[in-house]
Motif scaffolding. Sequence first.
Motif, PDB file in Angstrom:
ATOM      1  N   UNK A 206       0.862  -1.183   0.000  1.00 13.11           N
ATOM      2  CA  UNK A 206       0.000   0.000   0.000  1.00 13.11           C
ATOM      3  C   UNK A 206       0.889   1.220   0.000  1.00 13.11           C
ATOM      4  N   UNK A 207       0.632   2.139   0.941  1.00 12.24           N
ATOM      5  CA  UNK A 207       1.471   3.280   1.306  1.00 12.24           C
ATOM      6  C   UNK A 207       1.286   4.520   0.440  1.00 12.24           C
ATOM      7  N   UNK A 208       1.410   4.415  -0.894  1.00  9.44           N
ATOM      8  CA  UNK A 208       1.379   5.665  -1.660  1.00  9.44           C
ATOM      9  C   UNK A 208      -0.027   6.065  -2.124  1.00  9.44           C
ATOM     10  N   UNK A 209      -1.033   5.247  -1.751  1.00 11.26           N
ATOM     11  CA  UNK A 209      -2.451   5.602  -1.926  1.00 11.26           C
ATOM     12  C   UNK A 209      -2.905   5.627  -3.387  1.00 11.26           C
ATOM     13  N   UNK A 210      -2.171   4.966  -4.268  1.00 11.93           N
ATOM     14  CA  UNK A 210      -2.524   4.967  -5.690  1.00 11.93           C
ATOM     15  C   UNK A 210      -2.772   3.524  -6.124  1.00 11.93           C
ATOM     16  N   UNK A 211      -4.037   3.120  -6.296  1.00 11.88           N
ATOM     17  CA  UNK A 211      -4.333   1.724  -6.661  1.00 11.88           C
ATOM     18  C   UNK A 211      -3.882   1.416  -8.086  1.00 11.88           C
ATOM     19  N   UNK A 212      -3.219   0.261  -8.250  1.00  8.47           N
ATOM     20  CA  UNK A 212      -2.757  -0.109  -9.589  1.00  8.47           C
ATOM     21  C   UNK A 212      -2.281  -1.556  -9.587  1.00  8.47           C
ATOM     22  N   UNK A 213      -2.267  -2.127 -10.766  1.00  7.98           N
ATOM     23  CA  UNK A 213      -1.741  -3.477 -10.953  1.00  7.98           C
ATOM     24  C   UNK A 213      -0.778  -3.434 -12.125  1.00  7.98           C
ATOM     25  N   UNK A 214       0.465  -3.798 -11.877  1.00 10.91           N
ATOM     26  CA  UNK A 214       1.510  -3.785 -12.890  1.00 10.91           C
ATOM     27  C   UNK A 214       1.924  -5.212 -13.215  1.00 10.91           C
TER      28      UNK A 214
END
Length: 261
Positions: A206-214
Motif C-alpha cells: 500500500x502506502x502511496x495511496x494509488x491503486x494499480x496493478x503492474x
Amino acid sequence: MDTPALQPPLLLISDIHLGGFTNTKNARIEAELIQLINYCQRNGIRLAVLGDLFDYWMEYPGFVPKLSKKLLDRFEDFNNQLGPTLYITGNHDNWTRNHLKDRGFYLIHEQYHFNSDDKEILMLHGDGLNDPKYKLKRPLMHRFLRSRLFVKLFQMIFPPQAGNSIMKYFSRITRKMDWDSRKEEQLNNWAKRQLKNSEVEIILSGHDHIPRQKQFPFGTYINLGTFYNHHTMAYYNNDGISLVYWEPELQTLKPFETSSY
C-alpha cells in the motif's frame, strides 16, 4: 498464536487511516469496513491488513488509544471465527504493544513472505524495509520515528493523550505526503527489480495511496490503494489475484479498473 492461513479466498486491504478525518467521515469509514468484515465472515474470506488501519495508533504502557472499539470488537470476533488476521503495521500505526495481538491479530512490523499454490508472494506496507537484501530503505524520518530511543524519550516527555494528539497532527501532514506520484514510480521500479532478481512472483503493498496493478514478464505488482477513498483492495481466489473495490450500497466486491480513479 498460530500463523495466519493465507490461502485463497483472501482479501488484502491497507490505508484505511481511521481516526484521521472528521467524526462524520471516520464514522462512515468504520461502518463500511464493518460491512466488509461481515461480508468476509459470511463468505469464509480471510483478511490481511497491510498497514495504516488507524491514524494515529500509539500505545503506551497501560494505555490504548481510544480509536474504534466497535471495529476492534468486530475484528476480534472475526479473528476468533476464521483465525488470526495478518496485520503488517504501516508508518501511521507502528507504535504497538500488546493490544492488537490480544484482539487476535498476527502482528508484524516488516515484510511477510509466503508460498501459496506454488507462488512466492511478498507483502509489505511500502514505506521501506529494515532487511538490506530487499533494497527498500525507509526514509530517515520514518526510521527516526520507529527507533526505540525516540519512542522511549517521546513517551517519557509526553503523556498518552498529549502524545497521541501531537502524532495525529503530524500524521495529517505526512498522509498528504504519502499520496505522491514520485513514490508511485519509486515503488513501481523497486517492485520490478525485486520481481526480476528474486524468486518472488507477486508483490503486494500500500502506502502511496494509488491503486494499480503492474504486470511484468517476471511477475505482478499490486498496490492496494486506499479504503478511505477508493475502497480498493486485492482479492486472491482460485482464479488468481486482482484489484477489486467494495461497493458499500450494494455491499459487494466488484472488479476495479485502474483507469477509473
